[in-house]
Design an enzyme around this catalytic site. Structure first.
Site, PDB file in Angstrom:
ATOM      1  N   CYS A 131       0.791  -1.209   0.024  1.00  0.00           N
ATOM      2  CA  CYS A 131      -0.015  -0.130   0.003  1.00  0.00           C
ATOM      3  C   CYS A 131       0.863   1.441  -0.112  1.00  0.00           C
ATOM      4  O   CYS A 131       0.156   2.399  -0.063  1.00  0.00           O
ATOM      5  CB  CYS A 131      -0.808   0.086   1.191  1.00  0.00           C
ATOM      6  SG  CYS A 131      -2.140  -1.445   1.034  1.00  0.00           S
ATOM      7  N   HIS A 272      -3.244   6.945   2.218  1.00  0.00           N
ATOM      8  CA  HIS A 272      -3.714   5.686   1.655  1.00  0.00           C
ATOM      9  C   HIS A 272      -5.026   5.222   2.212  1.00  0.00           C
ATOM     10  O   HIS A 272      -5.379   5.628   3.358  1.00  0.00           O
ATOM     11  CB  HIS A 272      -2.816   4.624   2.029  1.00  0.00           C
ATOM     12  CG  HIS A 272      -3.297   3.117   1.772  1.00  0.00           C
ATOM     13  ND1 HIS A 272      -3.712   2.729   0.410  1.00  0.00           N
ATOM     14  CD2 HIS A 272      -3.295   2.170   2.739  1.00  0.00           C
ATOM     15  CE1 HIS A 272      -3.865   1.396   0.611  1.00  0.00           C
ATOM     16  NE2 HIS A 272      -3.720   1.155   1.945  1.00  0.00           N
ATOM     17  N   ASN A 302     -10.068  -0.787  -0.675  1.00  0.00           N
ATOM     18  CA  ASN A 302      -8.625  -0.423  -0.666  1.00  0.00           C
ATOM     19  C   ASN A 302      -8.108  -0.947  -1.944  1.00  0.00           C
ATOM     20  O   ASN A 302      -7.948  -2.389  -2.227  1.00  0.00           O
ATOM     21  CB  ASN A 302      -8.051  -1.139   0.520  1.00  0.00           C
ATOM     22  CG  ASN A 302      -6.535  -1.296   0.629  1.00  0.00           C
ATOM     23  OD1 ASN A 302      -5.917  -0.708  -0.166  1.00  0.00           O
ATOM     24  ND2 ASN A 302      -6.097  -1.806   1.708  1.00  0.00           N
TER      25      ASN A 302
HETATM   26  O1  UT7 Z   1      -3.719  -1.212   3.507  1.00  0.00           O
HETATM   27  C1  UT7 Z   1      -3.263  -1.579   4.336  1.00  0.00           C
HETATM   28  C2  UT7 Z   1      -3.782  -3.035   4.947  1.00  0.00           C
HETATM   29  N1  UT7 Z   1      -4.933  -2.843   5.408  1.00  0.00           N
HETATM   30  C3  UT7 Z   1      -5.390  -2.273   6.638  1.00  0.00           C
HETATM   31  O2  UT7 Z   1      -5.091  -1.163   6.866  1.00  0.00           O
HETATM   32  C4  UT7 Z   1      -6.530  -2.828   7.449  1.00  0.00           C
HETATM   33  C5  UT7 Z   1      -6.411  -2.678   8.936  1.00  0.00           C
HETATM   34  N2  UT7 Z   1      -7.420  -3.330   9.608  1.00  0.00           N
HETATM   35  C6  UT7 Z   1      -8.798  -3.101   9.546  1.00  0.00           C
HETATM   36  O3  UT7 Z   1      -9.111  -2.161   8.738  1.00  0.00           O
HETATM   37  C7  UT7 Z   1      -9.697  -3.469  10.427  1.00  0.00           C
HETATM   38  O4  UT7 Z   1      -9.098  -4.316  11.615  1.00  0.00           O
HETATM   39  C8  UT7 Z   1     -10.621  -4.685   9.779  1.00  0.00           C
HETATM   40  C9  UT7 Z   1     -11.714  -3.732   8.988  1.00  0.00           C
HETATM   41  C10 UT7 Z   1      -9.995  -5.570   8.910  1.00  0.00           C
HETATM   42  C11 UT7 Z   1     -11.699  -5.308  10.753  1.00  0.00           C
HETATM   43  O5  UT7 Z   1     -12.194  -4.443  11.455  1.00  0.00           O
HETATM   44  P1  UT7 Z   1     -12.093  -4.547  13.297  1.00  0.00           P
HETATM   45  O6  UT7 Z   1     -13.037  -3.394  13.595  1.00  0.00           O
HETATM   46  O7  UT7 Z   1     -10.461  -4.781  13.640  1.00  0.00           O
HETATM   47  O8  UT7 Z   1     -12.705  -6.086  13.464  1.00  0.00           O
HETATM   48  P2  UT7 Z   1     -12.301  -7.346  14.392  1.00  0.00           P
HETATM   49  O9  UT7 Z   1     -11.205  -7.825  13.447  1.00  0.00           O
HETATM   50  O10 UT7 Z   1     -11.884  -6.929  15.594  1.00  0.00           O
HETATM   51  O11 UT7 Z   1     -13.454  -8.128  14.188  1.00  0.00           O
HETATM   52  C12 UT7 Z   1     -14.493  -7.861  15.108  1.00  0.00           C
HETATM   53  C13 UT7 Z   1     -15.881  -8.698  14.761  1.00  0.00           C
HETATM   54  C14 UT7 Z   1     -15.140 -10.323  14.912  1.00  0.00           C
HETATM   55  O12 UT7 Z   1     -16.200 -11.138  15.271  1.00  0.00           O
HETATM   56  P3  UT7 Z   1     -16.201 -11.429  16.992  1.00  0.00           P
HETATM   57  O13 UT7 Z   1     -14.926 -12.347  17.118  1.00  0.00           O
HETATM   58  O14 UT7 Z   1     -16.242 -10.245  17.788  1.00  0.00           O
HETATM   59  O15 UT7 Z   1     -17.599 -12.226  16.978  1.00  0.00           O
HETATM   60  C15 UT7 Z   1     -15.077 -10.732  13.408  1.00  0.00           C
HETATM   61  O16 UT7 Z   1     -15.086 -12.035  13.207  1.00  0.00           O
HETATM   62  O17 UT7 Z   1     -16.125  -8.572  13.449  1.00  0.00           O
HETATM   63  C16 UT7 Z   1     -16.149  -9.794  12.690  1.00  0.00           C
HETATM   64  N3  UT7 Z   1     -16.006  -9.775  11.426  1.00  0.00           N
HETATM   65  C17 UT7 Z   1     -16.901  -9.399  10.475  1.00  0.00           C
HETATM   66  N4  UT7 Z   1     -18.234  -9.431  10.700  1.00  0.00           N
HETATM   67  C18 UT7 Z   1     -18.882  -8.948   9.588  1.00  0.00           C
HETATM   68  C19 UT7 Z   1     -14.613  -9.556  10.825  1.00  0.00           C
HETATM   69  N5  UT7 Z   1     -15.018  -9.323   9.408  1.00  0.00           N
HETATM   70  C20 UT7 Z   1     -16.256  -9.130   9.093  1.00  0.00           C
HETATM   71  C21 UT7 Z   1     -17.313  -9.005   8.156  1.00  0.00           C
HETATM   72  N6  UT7 Z   1     -18.584  -8.901   8.614  1.00  0.00           N
HETATM   73  N7  UT7 Z   1     -16.883  -8.812   6.943  1.00  0.00           N
END
Ligand code: UT7
Length: 347
Positions: A131, A272, A302
């Protein structure tokens, strides 16, 4: 090597840029027409439009039809950018393609693109910084132009992320889209425009947090790697999120301070686009007000190397970025890679 201080950097500033001044002479973008909406993703994995929008800010992304490669997207953006600069492909001396989804392992996408656009006088290479590929490529190309190596460089940030995304993994498949951006970097005598300074870092300890584990020399493709779905993006989202917020602020602050500037001096901050919440947190900490921040992740997701040019293009087309404006670019990506470039906009 002669150091030419750009007028913007003279007030207490110590730009890293060496050589003659350079500028972004033109910019163009391309996204494939096909849309993948949050509603479409609800049919593929256990997710909702509401979750995706709230947690990421993304509503839809563009993805390619089968058989369309990174060089195809890059070609569309590159030809428009070269034309907008008033040049012909044969005027280009260097092509740098920032991508994490090259058409193939080799030859480089820069070689494939050079042939497709007829840039017969150019040399070039691919740059792998995920990225941060656009900020890194801009710096690399700018400094080669500044050294006198070439007059005009083509910088392309392009990715077909849909080729390495696991559409069975809801934690990654909702995030990414395909797209390309290109700009021409030229030497300039215009003291009201220029690529003024840059700051970059890598931190390899972050490698496991965001990677595609197989397909390289460490784990060559095999039935086993395919069965284990190791040819797809794997991400520890929270680790990347925290690092991105901290480093986007840190590197931006360092670059501004070195140039004797504050966020008040900026017309625009273009980060980004990985997650709306990352951009909002980082800019709040940095002290950049929301009206100076471009966020267009809603429409593109992204797109890795293409997000910054896609955001810049939106800013230009909406009249938020004009010649002479001061704009700070910032990126964090897999690696980890971190980048920031300070630009006085050139057209
Ligand atoms: O370009 C550089 C690369 N990438 C990034 O910069 C991305 C950086 N990370 C992020 O943007 C975020 O961490 C994400 C968008 C990937 C995830 O968001 P989060 O608020 O950190 O969610 P999390 O990983 O803590 O997950 C929270 C909950 C989990 O469920 P439980 O364990 O609380 O029951 C996940 O299983 O959300 C669940 N979850 C989803 N639910 C519905 C994860 N993905 C999804 C989804 N739909 N697509």
């Amino acid at each position: 090597m002669v150091t030419v201080q750009h007028p913007d950097s003279q007030q207490g500033g110590r730009s890293r840029c060496l050589g003659r001044p350079t500028t972004i002479a033109s910019l163009a973008t391309y996204v494939p027409p096909r849309l993948l909406t949050n509603k479409d993703l609800e049919q593929l994995v256990d997710t909702t439009d509401e979750w995706i929008l709230q947690r990421t800010g993304i509503r839809e992304r563009h993805i390619v039809d089968p058989g369309v490669a990174t060089s195809d997207l890059g070609k569309e953006a590159a030809l428009k950018a070269i034309d907008a600069a008033g040049l012909k492909p044969t005027d280009i001396g260097l092509i740098v393609v920032g991508t994490v989804t090259p058409d193939m392992m080799f030859p480089s996408t820069a070689c494939l693109l050079q042939h497709k656009i007829g840039a017969t006088n150019a040399w070039g290479f691919d740059l792998s910084a995920a990225c941060s590929a656009f900020t890194y490529s801009l710096t690399a190309a700018s400094q080669i132009v500044a050294s006198g190596g070439v007059e005009h460089a083509l910088v392309v940030g392009a990715d077909v992320m849909s080729s390495i995304i696991d559409y069975k993994d809801r934690s990654t498949c909702v995030l990414f889209g395909d797209g390309a951006g290109a700009c021409v970097v030229s030497a300039t005598t215009d003291s009201g425009a220029g690529i003024l300074d840059y700051e970059h870092e890598i931190d390899g300890s972050g490698g496991p947090a965001l990677c595609m584990p197989a397909g390289g020399s460490a784990r060559p493709p095999s039935h086993d790697t395919v069965d284990q779905r190791l040819h797809y993006v794997k991400q520890d989202g929270q680790t990347v999120f925290k690092f991105a917020v901290r480093k986007t602020e840190e590197i931006s602050r360092r670059l501004l301070e070195r140039n004797g500037l504050t966020p008040d001096d900026l017309t625009l901050f273009v980060s980004h686009q990985a997650n709306r919440r990352i951009i909002m947190s980082a800019t709040e900490r940095l002290g950049v007000p929301p009206e100076k921040v471009i966020i267009n992740i809603e429409r593109f997701g992204n797109t890795t190397a293409a997000t910054i040019p896609l955001a810049l293009n939106d800013a230009v087309e909406s009249g938020r970025l004009k010649k002479g404006d001061l704009v700070l670019l910032a990126s964090v990506g897999a690696g980890f890679t971190v980048g920031s470039v300070l630009v006085r906009w050139g057209f």
